[in-house]
Design an enzyme around this catalytic site. Structure first.
Site, mmCIF file in Angstrom:
data_model
loop_
_atom_site.group_PDB
_atom_site.id
_atom_site.type_symbol
_atom_site.label_atom_id
_atom_site.label_comp_id
_atom_site.label_asym_id
_atom_site.label_seq_id
_atom_site.Cartn_x
_atom_site.Cartn_y
_atom_site.Cartn_z
ATOM 1 N N ASN A 16 0.834 -1.200 0.000
ATOM 2 C CA ASN A 16 0.000 0.000 0.000
ATOM 3 C C ASN A 16 0.871 1.254 0.000
ATOM 4 O OD1 ASN A 16 -2.637 -1.348 0.265
ATOM 5 N ND2 ASN A 16 -1.853 -1.988 2.253
ATOM 6 N N CYS A 65 -4.462 -8.020 -4.564
ATOM 7 C CA CYS A 65 -5.010 -6.801 -5.162
ATOM 8 C C CYS A 65 -5.634 -7.175 -6.496
ATOM 9 C CB CYS A 65 -3.905 -5.762 -5.355
ATOM 10 S SG CYS A 65 -4.445 -4.269 -6.216
ATOM 11 N N HIS A 96 -12.494 -7.032 3.987
ATOM 12 C CA HIS A 96 -13.401 -5.970 3.564
ATOM 13 C C HIS A 96 -14.603 -5.891 4.482
ATOM 14 C CE1 HIS A 96 -11.345 -5.410 -0.343
ATOM 15 N NE2 HIS A 96 -11.066 -6.689 -0.185
ATOM 16 N N GLU A 145 -9.684 2.427 1.076
ATOM 17 C CA GLU A 145 -8.792 1.277 1.205
ATOM 18 C C GLU A 145 -7.829 1.401 2.373
ATOM 19 O OE1 GLU A 145 -7.179 -1.043 -1.949
ATOM 20 O OE2 GLU A 145 -7.982 0.337 -3.466
ATOM 21 N N CYS A 171 -11.300 -0.878 -6.587
ATOM 22 C CA CYS A 171 -10.726 -1.955 -5.780
ATOM 23 C C CYS A 171 -11.337 -3.258 -6.266
ATOM 24 C CB CYS A 171 -11.009 -1.734 -4.299
ATOM 25 S SG CYS A 171 -10.397 -3.050 -3.220
ATOM 26 N N GLY A 196 -12.420 -5.542 -3.458
ATOM 27 C CA GLY A 196 -13.584 -4.917 -2.851
ATOM 28 C C GLY A 196 -14.844 -5.101 -3.680
#
Length: 279
Positions: free
Chosen positions: A64, A73, A155, A212, A221, A224
């Site tokens: 990140n 990711c 999440h 995020e 995302c 996500g």
């Protein structure tokens, strides 16, 4: 150090090809290179590494913007898949590759036009429920309900229709500047969490906005979006194939009931390459 800037639905990372480069301190590099004022700028750093064995074509490490490492990711892996195809790490006749991640190996399928990968489908695996369905939570004084989902990264999914306390009817109205960090750092999530906010247009279409972990708000995302659709299916709100409208573009998420896996399809694009002064 040579780098490539890539983006998937506006979720932009700096990529380093570790087949030819060596990165000794990727956390420090991520914080420096992702800085949008003093570095290249991006949502983080992704290293494209040789695989540990011949069961994969490449290995992805994702960091990140604050230097913390993530396991997976979704937008990033699509860009990794494009890179390994476009740059000859896999043969040009191939349309499938395996990318090793912190969440295990992921199979990717590539759509190719004029010798370049333009669209990538990723087998995201089987999401895992990490909360009640849904679970009550109080954030920034607001009494809310979320669904916790693990898709290689954790999440918390909030459907606007179930959360009148947010005081909004559209994801565009959310005041992330005021309370985005409160969601990320809530004590319920000791390792912090990615937070998704969803407005349902229909059973096959949703609007999506995300804060995020470690990066703040991003334009997209992939994990996500996968988590949001799977949560919506579990809650009876969505069908098995959903078009997700993110701030940076659209993703198609499909749930296969037989395998329990979710499949994400979306674009990947190379923006530019350059050299970054890093020792």
């Amino acid at each position: 150090m040579r780098f490539t800037k890539m983006q998937g639905c506006g979720n932009d990372y700096v990529y380093v090809d570790c087949f030819s480069e060596t990165v000794e301190d990727p956390s420090a590099l991520a914080a420096a290179i992702a800085d949008r004022h003093f570095g290249v700028g991006g949502d983080g750093l992704i290293l494209i590494c040789p695989p540990d064995d011949d069961s994969a074509d490449a290995r992805m490490r994702m960091f990140n913007a604050d230097g913390s490492e993530g396991a997976m990711c979704g937008n990033g892996i699509r860009c990794v898949a494009k890179y390994v195809y476009d740059h000859g790490i896999i043969p040009p006749q191939r349309r499938t590759a395996v990318i090793a991640t912190g969440d295990g190996p992921k199979t990717v399928d590539l759509a190719v036009e004029e010798g370049k990968a333009v669209l990538v489908t990723v087998d995201m695996g089987a999401p895992r429920l990490t909360s009640e369905l849904p679970e009550a939570i109080t954030v920034a004084g607001m009494e809310l309900h979320y669904t916790g989902v693990d898709v290689g990264s954790r999440h918390a999914v909030y459907f606007l229709e179930d959360n009148a306390a947010l005081g909004v009817s559209s994801v565009d109205e959310l005041d992330f500047a005021r309370y985005g960090r409160d969601f990320e750092t809530h004590p319920r999530f000791p390792d912090r969490v990615n937070s998704e906010f969803i407005a349902v247009r229909s059973r096959e279409e949703i609007d999506f906005r995300v804060w995020e972990r470690g990066s703040g708000e991003t334009l997209a995302c992939g994990t996500g979006a996968t988590a949001a659709v799977w949560a919506g299916i579990r809650l009876g709100k969505l069908d098995s194939s959903v078009l997700v409208h993110l701030r940076g573009g659209d993703l198609r998420i499909r749930y296969d009931e037989g395998s329990g896996h979710c499949f994400m399809t979306g674009p990947a694009a190379e923006v530019f390459t350059g050299d970054f002064p890093w020792v």
